[in-house]
Design a protein around this motif. Structure first.
Motif, short mmCIF file in Angstrom:
data_model
loop_
_atom_site.label_atom_id
_atom_site.label_comp_id
_atom_site.label_asym_id
_atom_site.label_seq_id
_atom_site.Cartn_x
_atom_site.Cartn_y
_atom_site.Cartn_z
N LEU A 1 -13.77 24.90 -0.31
CA LEU A 1 -14.90 25.02 0.63
C LEU A 1 -14.44 23.47 -0.52
N VAL A 2 -15.00 23.23 -1.54
CA VAL A 2 -14.59 21.67 -2.13
C VAL A 2 -13.62 21.34 -2.00
N MET A 3 -12.16 22.21 -1.94
CA MET A 3 -11.35 21.32 -1.52
C MET A 3 -10.83 20.96 -0.65
N LEU A 4 -11.39 21.89 0.38
CA LEU A 4 -10.63 21.08 1.96
C LEU A 4 -11.46 20.05 2.72
N SER A 5 -12.79 19.67 2.07
CA SER A 5 -14.61 18.79 2.88
C SER A 5 -13.87 17.75 1.47
N GLY A 6 -13.36 18.21 0.36
CA GLY A 6 -13.06 17.02 -0.11
C GLY A 6 -11.42 15.80 0.45
N ILE A 7 -10.79 17.07 1.26
CA ILE A 7 -9.25 16.64 1.92
C ILE A 7 -9.59 16.07 3.22
N PHE A 8 -10.84 16.66 3.50
CA PHE A 8 -11.10 16.04 4.81
C PHE A 8 -12.19 14.77 4.11
N GLY A 9 -13.05 14.71 3.49
CA GLY A 9 -13.49 13.54 3.02
C GLY A 9 -13.01 12.18 3.07
N THR A 10 -11.56 12.59 2.73
CA THR A 10 -10.44 11.60 1.99
C THR A 10 -9.52 11.12 3.47
N TYR A 11 -9.13 11.65 4.65
CA TYR A 11 -9.23 11.83 5.52
C TYR A 11 -9.89 10.58 6.64
N LEU A 12 -11.09 11.51 6.26
CA LEU A 12 -12.11 10.01 7.01
C LEU A 12 -11.93 8.93 6.52
N THR A 13 -12.26 8.61 5.51
CA THR A 13 -11.80 7.49 4.96
C THR A 13 -10.54 6.75 4.84
N TRP A 14 -9.79 7.11 5.30
CA TRP A 14 -7.94 6.64 5.50
C TRP A 14 -8.23 6.34 6.84
N SER A 15 -8.45 7.77 7.85
CA SER A 15 -8.30 7.02 8.99
C SER A 15 -9.09 5.78 9.84
N ALA A 16 -10.63 5.39 9.19
CA ALA A 16 -11.33 4.29 9.28
C ALA A 16 -10.38 3.29 8.09
N LYS A 17 -10.14 3.41 7.75
CA LYS A 17 -9.59 1.91 7.41
C LYS A 17 -8.25 2.09 8.05
N ALA A 18 -7.47 2.98 8.56
CA ALA A 18 -6.15 2.78 9.61
C ALA A 18 -6.72 1.88 11.25
N LYS A 19 -7.77 2.03 11.29
CA LYS A 19 -8.50 2.15 12.57
C LYS A 19 -9.24 0.16 12.19
N GLY A 20 -9.60 -0.46 10.97
CA GLY A 20 -9.81 -1.01 10.57
C GLY A 20 -11.17 -1.05 10.56
N ILE A 21 -11.82 0.14 11.11
CA ILE A 21 -13.13 -0.33 10.33
C ILE A 21 -13.90 0.56 9.07
N ASP A 22 -15.41 -0.64 8.94
CA ASP A 22 -15.50 -0.68 7.59
C ASP A 22 -16.82 0.50 7.07
N SER B 1 0.91 -1.21 0.28
CA SER B 1 -0.39 0.28 -0.06
C SER B 1 0.85 0.89 -0.06
N LEU B 2 1.87 0.95 1.20
CA LEU B 2 2.59 2.42 0.28
C LEU B 2 3.94 2.85 -1.03
N ILE B 3 3.39 1.85 -1.42
CA ILE B 3 5.06 1.68 -2.78
C ILE B 3 3.70 2.29 -3.55
N THR B 4 2.48 1.89 -3.25
CA THR B 4 1.13 2.53 -4.48
C THR B 4 0.81 3.85 -4.00
N ARG B 5 0.79 3.95 -3.18
CA ARG B 5 0.94 5.68 -2.32
C ARG B 5 1.55 6.73 -2.89
N THR B 6 2.84 6.28 -2.58
CA THR B 6 4.32 6.80 -3.91
C THR B 6 3.83 7.14 -4.91
N ILE B 7 3.75 5.97 -5.66
CA ILE B 7 3.51 6.23 -7.04
C ILE B 7 2.16 6.58 -6.82
N ARG B 8 1.46 7.22 -6.69
CA ARG B 8 0.35 8.01 -6.63
C ARG B 8 1.17 9.10 -6.64
#
Length: 320
Positions: free
Chosen positions: A148-169, A43-50
């Motif tokens: 507003l669209v940019m900041l809210s989009g980044i926040f939504g991405t953070y929510l998705t990442w944090s849920a995966k990091a916590k192991g929550i579907d 996953s780290l390699i994939t993110r780095t490539i992106r």
């Protein structure tokens, strides 16, 4: 969603007692540590490539806009149409999601593409505004809408990442959270209050281990289980509050016998699940809330952008 069960088992006078602790959240398997390590590395390699691809495309866009400007043309037309095309793709994502005809894999691919294009649009927006603030009121409306669209989009991405990091579907529903929280509070009280059958049957005075565990519950755990706690820690993904509680349990464990160590282990697992439940509660609320900003502002920004294009080309053609 996968379930797990932690058991606290003891034997005394031929009787067996057991307390089952059910989990509504998916717990990572202990035996899969190696697999998770390999998965994390991939996953780290994939993110780095992106990130590298994203940076390369952004630099290429800035270079192309600069070359376009050297050709005695207004570069804002180029990066402006790049913005318009990217926003059209983002609108396509919202329309595709609303149709409810896409498979889960297609939705995941669309979401990744949506996020990638969103980051590219930040570079296009910075180029289009020439890294400066707007002058007129209409430009300020466009600038504020995109921010507003940019900041809210980044926040939504953070929510998705944090849920995966916590192991929550991310499909986890908030409906069972209050009832499960009440179950956890009841289960931890039952674990703390449960007597040891061997101590009850013995005529000798029992060590005060159960009293120590009861004090631990009263001083550190009772309020934690009976209320919503650590909102800020759940918001930023901090583990400090959880580590303080588990440290209190771990510091007591060496001073009690094996049976009470099993009891403390069961309590520790309940504390960890309560932390995951609190995180799921915060994540569920924020996941619903941020879309009330991101989606309406996106549609409003599209309307303003269409008006912006009409005004620009009207002035450039001398119509106004």
């Amino acid at each position: 969603m996968a379930t797990s069960q932690v058991g606290l088992i003891g034997v005394g006078n031929g009787r067996t007692w057991r307390i089952g602790v059910r989990s509504v959240l998916q717990h990572p398997s202990v035996g899969a540590i190696g697999g998770r390590g390999l998965s994390s590395a991939g996953s780290l390699i994939t993110r780095t490539i992106r990130v590298v691809v994203l940076a390369a495309i952004s630099v290429g866009l800035f270079s192309l806009v600069s070359i376009y400007g050297y050709a005695l043309r207004d570069p804002r037309y180029l990066d402006g149409w790049v913005l318009a095309g990217g926003m059209s793709l983002q609108l396509g994502f919202h329309v595709a999601i609303k149709t409810n005809k896409l498979s889960p894999k297609s939705v995941a691919r669309w979401r990744k593409f949506h996020i990638f294009v969103g980051y590219l649009l930040i570079a296009a927006f910075l180029s289009h505004t020439n890294f400066s603030l707007p002058d007129a009121g209409f430009e300020w409306a466009l600038w504020t809408g995109f921010a507003l669209v940019m900041l809210s989009g980044i926040f939504g991405t953070y929510l998705t990442w944090s849920a995966k990091a916590k192991g929550i579907d991310d499909r986890f529903s908030s409906d069972p959270i209050p009832s499960r929280a009440a179950e956890l509070a009841r289960e931890v009280r039952e674990v703390v209050a449960m007597p040891d059958p061997a101590s009850v049957a013995s005529a000798l005075p029992a060590p005060p281990h159960d009293a120590w565990i009861a004090d631990l519950y009263a001083n550190h755990l009772k309020d934690y289980f009976e209320r919503r706690r650590n909102f800020f820690s759940c918001l930023v993904g901090s583990q400090n509050a959880l580590q303080r509680l588990t440290a209190e349990i771990d510091s007591l464990s060496p001073y009690v016998d094996a049976r009470r160590q099993e009891k403390l282990a069961a309590i520790r697992n309940l504390v960890i699940e309560k932390d995951r439940l609190d995180f799921a509660r915060v994540h569920s609320a924020l996941s619903r809330g941020w879309q009330f900003v991101h989606v309406p502002v996106t549609y409003g920004l599209i309307v303003l952008s269409v008006l912006h294009v009409l005004v620009v080309y009207s002035y450039s053609s001398g119509g106004w």
